[in-house]
Design a protein around this motif. Sequence first.
Motif, PDB file in Angstrom:
ATOM      1  N   PRO A   1      79.817  45.545  74.294  1.00  0.00           N
ATOM      2  CA  PRO A   1      79.518  44.641  74.912  1.00  0.00           C
ATOM      3  C   PRO A   1      78.661  44.348  75.927  1.00  0.00           C
ATOM      4  N   ASN A   2      77.477  45.801  75.083  1.00  0.00           N
ATOM      5  CA  ASN A   2      76.059  45.173  74.773  1.00  0.00           C
ATOM      6  C   ASN A   2      75.598  44.761  73.621  1.00  0.00           C
ATOM      7  N   GLU A   3      74.864  43.475  73.502  1.00  0.00           N
ATOM      8  CA  GLU A   3      74.769  43.070  72.505  1.00  0.00           C
ATOM      9  C   GLU A   3      72.698  43.352  71.757  1.00  0.00           C
ATOM     10  N   GLY A   4      72.615  44.197  70.779  1.00  0.00           N
ATOM     11  CA  GLY A   4      71.476  44.403  70.090  1.00  0.00           C
ATOM     12  C   GLY A   4      71.446  44.662  68.924  1.00  0.00           C
ATOM     13  N   ILE A   5      70.270  44.993  68.299  1.00  0.00           N
ATOM     14  CA  ILE A   5      70.051  45.328  66.920  1.00  0.00           C
ATOM     15  C   ILE A   5      69.093  46.671  66.554  1.00  0.00           C
ATOM     16  N   SER A   6      69.060  47.356  65.859  1.00  0.00           N
ATOM     17  CA  SER A   6      68.386  48.417  66.486  1.00  0.00           C
ATOM     18  C   SER A   6      68.475  50.035  64.850  1.00  0.00           C
ATOM     19  N   LEU A   7      67.064  50.684  64.849  1.00  0.00           N
ATOM     20  CA  LEU A   7      67.589  51.307  63.621  1.00  0.00           C
ATOM     21  C   LEU A   7      67.426  52.687  64.097  1.00  0.00           C
ATOM     22  N   GLN A   8      68.013  53.495  63.400  1.00  0.00           N
ATOM     23  CA  GLN A   8      67.421  54.473  63.477  1.00  0.00           C
ATOM     24  C   GLN A   8      66.698  55.432  62.732  1.00  0.00           C
ATOM     25  N   PHE A   9      65.585  56.077  62.781  1.00  0.00           N
ATOM     26  CA  PHE A   9      65.173  56.830  62.391  1.00  0.00           C
ATOM     27  C   PHE A   9      64.681  58.743  62.174  1.00  0.00           C
TER      28      PHE A   9
END
Length: 506
Positions: free
Chosen positions: A379-387
Amino acid sequence: MEPTTMILFGATGDLAKRKIYPALFNLFLGGKLPRGFSVFGLGRREWSDDVFRSNVEQAVRQFSRRKPMDPDRGLADFLGLFRYNVLEIDRESDYRELLSVVERREAAQSLPPNRLFYLSVGPEHFETIALNIQSSGLGSANGWKRLVIEKPFGHDLQSARELNRVLNHAFAEEEIYRIDHYLGKPVVQQLKALQQANPVLQALWSHRYIANVQISAGEADGVGLRAGYYDHIGALRDMFQNHLLQLLMTAAIQLSQDSGPEEVRWKKRNVMEAVDLLQKEDVRARVVRGQYAAGRVDGQDVVGYTREPGIAPDSRTETFVAARLHIDNNAWRGVPFYLRTGKRMKEKSTRIVVEFKEPLRPKSVGGVAPNLLIIEIGPNEGISLQFNATEHGPNGGFKPVRIELHRNPEDSPESYENLIGDALEGDATYFAHWDEIELSWRWVQPVLDAFEEELVPLHYYEAGTYGPDASDALLAEDGNSWWLDDREERTSETKEGERYALYANH
């Protein structure tokens, strides 16, 4: 945009009320409707224009993300765009009468006969409506015409082909806009821009750097009021054949900076053509079929699927499907794509997780989490990277941290706003092409056959979990795990604003 007359079949229905009218209102507020725009709502109820407009206003006030102000002159102007006509879907004379009304309206406003036909009705009516539009002359040759239809696009491969054959009698392929609302979500559309604007992602987007891709669409709800419909459909038809395979195609294409709509759709088709087909005898090894049993969801006890009102006690309909797919092309050869969808899951969440390879060490060595690209679709929209970042202190080591690349604001346009706006502009980028539909059904058909012949066991899973254990075993065969969201495990000691990492399912 060119002046347009929108002709809405099913104007008194639930989809129109919850999605279409609020989308049109927000497009209107944003100045994104064409000048010379009007809507003719069609239905069997004997409504006047005023009754129809009152229902449109009620829908806008209840479901629009932006609420009208009182008094609101803009709302009055918006409602003035709407007119109502009674129409029986299978009565051709009603279409000819509608044509006369539409033509009078267009002539009075000096508008060209550009007409957008939106079929917000059951799929059993698509063929009848399309043929009557053609025979009545509603689809004028002096302006453009476009047909917008909702899923399902067929019940199996054969019925999908027959539906398309009939539609093509009245509309050319470039005039048919098949809505998949997942493709209208802003974060899905952002994927295209993210690739085009970032050469580093273009360079990484292949089997050379990616270990696996996971696409999950879980729902916490059960079948609810859709029981009668759902028990004849199941998760494979309802979610997998359309939404999940569209997300797979969207995630797997490689886009250059100048990729236009035609190239996007061509590349999606090429991806689906390269997905390896299964024989029905081999489905058991690659596909997991499940059905929810009783359990607890959000702290509430819930019944199992066969205890739901309207469901037969001996139903074998699947409410969960997971599968391992391979794309046999130069970009993705050797990379497993894991897809799953289910009802009565632990959380409502749709996400794509791209796991990158660890070139210097095996994944099991050293306890360092892999790098991930996480696309949260709902339901929450977003794009992220895990480092991985170094932890301070005597023990040292690494811990995963999230870097947010994109986060949709709460007031972002909804799927139907984007898609209806695109249809009005004639931009078919985020609509499903027939080639994609046919190829998706071609992959799904042997799975349907295997389910029908009970060649795949039906695994039961407790409501409020992430599905049957067999789904985990499907990934474990490759040494992989489902990546899940650890928000529920965060304690009150977590610092405000700290980003959560993802963790493996086992």
